[in-house]
Design an enzyme around this catalytic site. Sequence first.
Site, PDB file in Angstrom:
ATOM      1  N   GLU B  74       0.808  -1.223   0.000  1.00 20.30           N
ATOM      2  CA  GLU B  74       0.000   0.000   0.000  1.00 20.30           C
ATOM      3  C   GLU B  74       0.836   1.266   0.000  1.00 20.30           C
ATOM      4  O   GLU B  74       0.510   2.246  -0.681  1.00 20.30           O
ATOM      5  CB  GLU B  74      -0.966   0.013   1.190  1.00 20.30           C
ATOM      6  CG  GLU B  74      -2.142  -0.943   1.044  1.00 20.30           C
ATOM      7  CD  GLU B  74      -1.806  -2.394   1.342  1.00 20.30           C
ATOM      8  OE1 GLU B  74      -0.666  -2.675   1.780  1.00 20.30           O
ATOM      9  OE2 GLU B  74      -2.682  -3.256   1.135  1.00 20.30           O
ATOM     10  N   HIS B 143     -11.240  -3.832   9.355  1.00 22.44           N
ATOM     11  CA  HIS B 143     -11.820  -3.713   8.012  1.00 22.44           C
ATOM     12  C   HIS B 143     -13.101  -2.894   8.022  1.00 22.44           C
ATOM     13  O   HIS B 143     -13.933  -3.044   7.122  1.00 22.44           O
ATOM     14  CB  HIS B 143     -12.147  -5.096   7.440  1.00 22.44           C
ATOM     15  CG  HIS B 143     -10.969  -5.876   6.978  1.00 22.44           C
ATOM     16  ND1 HIS B 143     -10.042  -6.420   7.830  1.00 22.44           N
ATOM     17  CD2 HIS B 143     -10.555  -6.218   5.729  1.00 22.44           C
ATOM     18  CE1 HIS B 143      -9.123  -7.065   7.135  1.00 22.44           C
ATOM     19  NE2 HIS B 143      -9.406  -6.966   5.864  1.00 22.44           N
TER      20      HIS B 143
HETATM   21  C1  LIG Z   1      -2.577  -4.473   4.308  1.00 21.53           C
HETATM   22  C2  LIG Z   1      -3.629  -5.284   3.646  1.00 21.53           C
HETATM   23  N1  LIG Z   1      -3.762  -5.194   2.321  1.00 21.53           N
HETATM   24  C3  LIG Z   1      -4.718  -5.888   1.686  1.00 21.53           C
HETATM   25  C4  LIG Z   1      -5.564  -6.699   2.388  1.00 21.53           C
HETATM   26  C5  LIG Z   1      -6.674  -7.471   1.683  1.00 21.53           C
HETATM   27  N2  LIG Z   1      -6.297  -8.857   1.592  1.00 21.53           N
HETATM   28  C6  LIG Z   1      -6.637  -9.747   2.541  1.00 21.53           C
HETATM   29  S1  LIG Z   1      -5.953 -11.235   2.308  1.00 21.53           S
HETATM   30  C7  LIG Z   1      -5.203 -10.713   0.879  1.00 21.53           C
HETATM   31  C8  LIG Z   1      -4.349 -11.640   0.120  1.00 21.53           C
HETATM   32  C9  LIG Z   1      -3.223 -12.097   0.967  1.00 21.53           C
HETATM   33  O1  LIG Z   1      -2.434 -12.954   0.252  1.00 21.53           O
HETATM   34  P1  LIG Z   1      -1.408 -13.908   0.965  1.00 21.53           P
HETATM   35  O2  LIG Z   1      -0.526 -13.112   1.858  1.00 21.53           O
HETATM   36  O3  LIG Z   1      -0.744 -14.703  -0.082  1.00 21.53           O
HETATM   37  O4  LIG Z   1      -2.291 -14.831   1.913  1.00 21.53           O
HETATM   38  P2  LIG Z   1      -3.397 -15.896   1.449  1.00 21.53           P
HETATM   39  O5  LIG Z   1      -4.695 -15.166   1.414  1.00 21.53           O
HETATM   40  O6  LIG Z   1      -3.018 -16.432   0.129  1.00 21.53           O
HETATM   41  O7  LIG Z   1      -3.390 -16.929   2.517  1.00 21.53           O
HETATM   42  C10 LIG Z   1      -5.502  -9.390   0.620  1.00 21.53           C
HETATM   43  C11 LIG Z   1      -5.016  -8.609  -0.539  1.00 21.53           C
HETATM   44  C12 LIG Z   1      -5.395  -6.756   3.780  1.00 21.53           C
HETATM   45  N3  LIG Z   1      -6.192  -7.493   4.541  1.00 21.53           N
HETATM   46  N4  LIG Z   1      -4.409  -6.048   4.372  1.00 21.53           N
END
Ligand SMILES: Cc1ncc(C[n+]2csc(CCOP(=O)(O)OP(=O)(O)O)c2C)c(N)n1
Lengths: 342, 342, 336, 336
Positions: B74, B143
């Site tokens: 971000e 959130h």
């Molecule tokens: C700082 C932040 N950015 C974006 C999000 C939205 N978000 C939640 S889970 C996710 C994907 C995360 O990917 P990863 O770290 O690979 O974990 P996975 O969901 O694959 O277990 C996103 C973009 C968030 N919760 N926090």
Amino acid sequence: MNMDAGTLARPEQETRELSYAEAIREAMDIALAADERVVLMGEDIGVYGGAFQVTGDLVHKYGTDRVIDTPISELGGAGVAVGAAMTGLRPIFEFQFSDFATLAMEQIVNQAAKVRYMLGGAVSVPVVMRMPAGSGTGAAAQHSQSLEAWFAHVPGLKVVQPSTPEDAKGLLLAALEDPDPVLIFEHKLLYKMKGEVPAGHYLTPIGKAAIRRKGTDLTIVATSIMVHKALEAAQTLAGEGIEAEVVDLRTIRPIDRETVLGSVRKTSRLLCVYEGVKTLGIGAEISAMVAESDAFDYLDAPIVRLGGAECPIPYNPDLERAAVPQVPDILQAARALAGERV
Amino acid sequence: MNMDAGTLARPEQETRELSYAEAIREAMDIALAADERVVLMGEDIGVYGGAFQVTGDLVHKYGTDRVIDTPISELGGAGVAVGAAMTGLRPIFEFQFSDFATLAMEQIVNQAAKVRYMLGGAVSVPVVMRMPAGSGTGAAAQHSQSLEAWFAHVPGLKVVQPSTPEDAKGLLLAALEDPDPVLIFEHKLLYKMKGEVPAGHYLTPIGKAAIRRKGTDLTIVATSIMVHKALEAAQTLAGEGIEAEVVDLRTIRPIDRETVLGSVRKTSRLLCVYEGVKTLGIGAEISAMVAESDAFDYLDAPIVRLGGAECPIPYNPDLERAAVPQVPDILQAARALAGERV
Amino acid sequence: MPDLLPENTPFAIARYTPDELKAALRKMYLIRKFEEGAEESYTRGLIHGTMHLSIGQEASAVGACMALGDADKITSTHRGHGHCVAKGADVSRMFAEFFGKESGYCRGRGGSMHIADVEKGNLGANGIVGGGLPIAVGAALSAKRLGTGAVTVCFFGDGANNEGAFHEALNMAAIWKLPVVFVCENNKYGMSTSTERSTAVRRIATRADAYAMPGVTVDGNDFSAVSEAMDAAVARARAGEGPSLVESMTYRWRGHSKSDRNRYRSKEEIADWMARDPITRMADMLVEHGIATREEIAGLEAGADREIAEAIEFAKTGENPKVAEVTRDVYTEAVQ
Amino acid sequence: MPDLLPENTPFAIARYTPDELKAALRKMYLIRKFEEGAEESYTRGLIHGTMHLSIGQEASAVGACMALGDADKITSTHRGHGHCVAKGADVSRMFAEFFGKESGYCRGRGGSMHIADVEKGNLGANGIVGGGLPIAVGAALSAKRLGTGAVTVCFFGDGANNEGAFHEALNMAAIWKLPVVFVCENNKYGMSTSTERSTAVRRIATRADAYAMPGVTVDGNDFSAVSEAMDAAVARARAGEGPSLVESMTYRWRGHSKSDRNRYRSKEEIADWMARDPITRMADMLVEHGIATREEIAGLEAGADREIAEAIEFAKTGENPKVAEVTRDVYTEAVQ
Ligand SMILES: Cc1ncc(C[n+]2csc(CCOP(=O)(O)OP(=O)(O)O)c2C)c(N)n1
Ligand SMILES: Cc1ncc(C[n+]2csc(CCOP(=O)(O)OP(=O)(O)O)c2C)c(N)n1
Ligand SMILES: [Mg+2]
Ligand SMILES: [Mg+2]
């Protein structure tokens, strides 16, 4: 300048004259000596002694394991302090300038402020964060902000703004005994200010304002360095027959409602003076709090706010001064307010 | 629900019913088609269509060079948008949730908001940032925040909170024509709300409030989703003989002083309703602005604020509802206020 | 390299014309004298605030900008005077800015920490360590999308390499193959904290591997070495092959800022680095390779002295901004 | 490895007792059934909000926690149910939390995204991608300073590896040699964005080099491989030798969250990974090495089913939090 706290009993201890920075250092020294769990963290707080020489020589007394220079990693550093506080340490984290807390809002606001609540009370986060703030050093827009109102908007945080060496020490010691995150906004221009400071350990209560000067004609609620400007103005006003009561808010979350409302009920006029940008600065809350309270009925004039100009802090010294309230501004506003009748 | 903007002439274009999300998408579609410099940036705005399906299929129409999925970065992503805006692009940056803007405050507040000023006007930063905000989705404390007041405290930024599909589109198109950074707080619960939306290009002026309902007995200044709750309450109140004027603030920086003050001068009573935490939320500024204006003299009762509770947003749905103002709260506050005499 | 030159000819000698080389040395003098002049003005109370001097780092700033034209961009740092001069700024307007004057580059609003020259492609110094990294990537994104062919050079310090912004910016530049060169000016310390104490790796350039981009470490006090590494990196960026990381090993002779008591480094270390003065080395190289005589070089230095004296005079006599205009330029069009 | 066992005996078989191995398999079933139960409850409208299921990733969660005791800590993610069960949580209190009940781990305030079990050392799931990384380093700092001997395991996803917090946290852990193991559960996507599109390097474990710490990539669906890598990393941390990065390659069978339409991956890819079910593989391994019979395994599964059914019942009948207590626990002591 009349610096008597007025409403608060002075601790019994003997006092010495210390600067605001020395008073903070003394508080940290006492805490480091008394409690193994206390650690200091921040950028250049070790051998450099801190950008404003607040930590000074503490590293030589307590070593680099307890006075920890972090890399230039504000988000991570603050987060480490949060995680450490959750698991048994009592970190005092220094942001080199409070402006850099913009990099760490995630950890401060989403984690430190909320984790206790999110976990239904299963943990607490006894972290203290020190925030050198304010303008007047010629350091321009990215090193001069007064962002305290942001944090005062966030449930889960406590936010204090000491205006005197005595309170700087007492509030830091109180913050260390507080089980929740406490942010301390220190004004950079106050670091060299001297004042009487009790020796040894004592607490300045978080959440209590101090009436720095009694008066009957109007109430000036001020924060941080503006307390001194308000007191200076009050002295001039007294010569003109206007007796201003000066309230040093000291804690901006939670706000000491009773002291503010009590003063307004007495004087019927309210002037808020603060360095942060006027719009949505702390004066907005003071004004709104009064305007929705029973004290509203006592008001004989509109509530006036003097806050920072609606601009970043400029470099040029004349502009810089013009960007925040000065004594003449307070005088002018107070005179107009004292003269005004609804 | 009476959704007529009242004070604003409707654009001449024919209208269709669209959801708030569709209206935003249409605005982006129009901008992407008209101006090669416009790019969308954000997490999962491409093939996923955005976490709230706002960008939808735009990537298929404009390709991945113009609808750019960023990594989960971000601070960096927002900074790339700022740098791109300084050098010729017109980025629309989507934070997946406005809560994650806590990671990017540095770039938003120290860079985007200040660089024009710091450089004496030599650059401008025409970036648009979209901020899905608010509670009600059961997503809990990290959130569900309503942090718009922080940004409204920052000179150099403009901040809008559209409450209708028409304004969501018109304000986004206006933001794109604005040479300075504009932040758009979109309420997640509004995305599916339908409303009449003019076809084609039109602008909803930044800095202008809309009177959504005329009334004489009290003024309710509301933002975002609270406009709808206020209108619902106003209808019930009308049945009780209380005519509430409902002002949709729409822009929270700069605030439309004249519309708010004009309404208060007329009704003599002010209720502010907003979802952000009560302390230092936007209602604090509205209250303080009124209390220091000539409209103060017209007030017949204390100014009342209904804001979010002083806690993070909880997960349990009953608690979650209790944490932000609901229609019954507005009814209760409005009745008390209408009955009150100074 | 043209084959008329001997094998061991330094890159810069082979690559640049004598006039270009002399202009580069002149800029190095200008930086040095500018900062000495600023320091003196500060000491005499003519400049307020603080400042971060890059004396000792001149080869890095000037060498890094050799491959750039006015259409190319740089983002700079709190220690940005050298970058500003290297990118072609007028020292008069720089001094005027330091003196807080309306004729300054930022009309007196920015000062040392925000010195910029947007027309010459300098998007500005930055008071936030690491603040310029994502902005540089954004400028490179603009160049790529708009097809301008411009390259962005992003200056930052060793201390900045531990900011999250570094990681995010380099990763994005890499995945999108953007025309940007990251120049880490490693002067061994972030304020008082040595890279040994702040950074898990010995060579910051090796962190390039984490972004699958080329990373090189060069002697930042060797003008030719810097310009050589940058020539390759800028060419790569211009060719659409993506970003690079160049680590330029150098040293600041002065303290971090005006409040530094130098408690974290030894006199010997400072003396050691002063013996490797990049300006002396550049001058010697030009003499050695017959590009300039000692007299010509003395002339360049004297010219820089004159230019600085005039610039200070210009700054002193400039007008102060009007206090009534304190909120001007917050927005492009005035907001009530 | 005791030399009675054949050369190619998997690490886990050699390292753990049959009871420990069966308990591990039982936990994997419990995770799977827990999430299936949660999913069903969600579909039936009994749970609101959203949730992120880790079905398909059970070996990673359970394998990673094998070397930990209750005094050790973990920080978890939005996809944290598996970590929570693996660290020893009671599924009844987990379900109660999902149902928003006072008897839940977070007294109904946190829900799926903040599930925690502080007594068992789980400092909590985190709604902020990368949010737990610095917190884990802080927990490790506490352990080192207070001499508790505890190790912290920090779970995060492939998507999180591009957050600045990753960089800052790993660097600090390395320079201070803290007892923390970073476990990147690489399930190929951060929401819809594949690692190819988001991450400049092919193997995230190679980023360990940027912090001078060991980095390994393991088959995250192979319980033994995960537990082997973690055994070494935890031992290293416990011995005071500093942090490690373990990349666990796995896959989530379900969409990212309840709103995912799976537009970014193919049915074939999903089917391919489902064929590599970590639970089946673990069960097969136990049978193959004579640790458990098929009947015993069926018994473990049935036991998990029962436990889940009871847990849901417990959750359903729990009390709701009192609305009047909405501001409770914001502070440790109530603030006016
Ligand atoms: C700082 C932040 N950015 C974006 C999000 C939205 N978000 C939640 S889970 C996710 C994907 C995360 O990917 P990863 O770290 O690979 O974990 P996975 O969901 O694959 O277990 C996103 C973009 C968030 N919760 N926090
Ligand atoms: C985000 C942020 N953190 C801290 C500072 C304070 N600060 C200014 S310069 C500096 C040291 C920077 O070190 P480096 O990046 O190596 O640059 P150098 O000063 O050595 O040129 C620090 C800590 C800052 N300006 N911004
Ligand atoms: Mg450095
Ligand atoms: Mg993933």
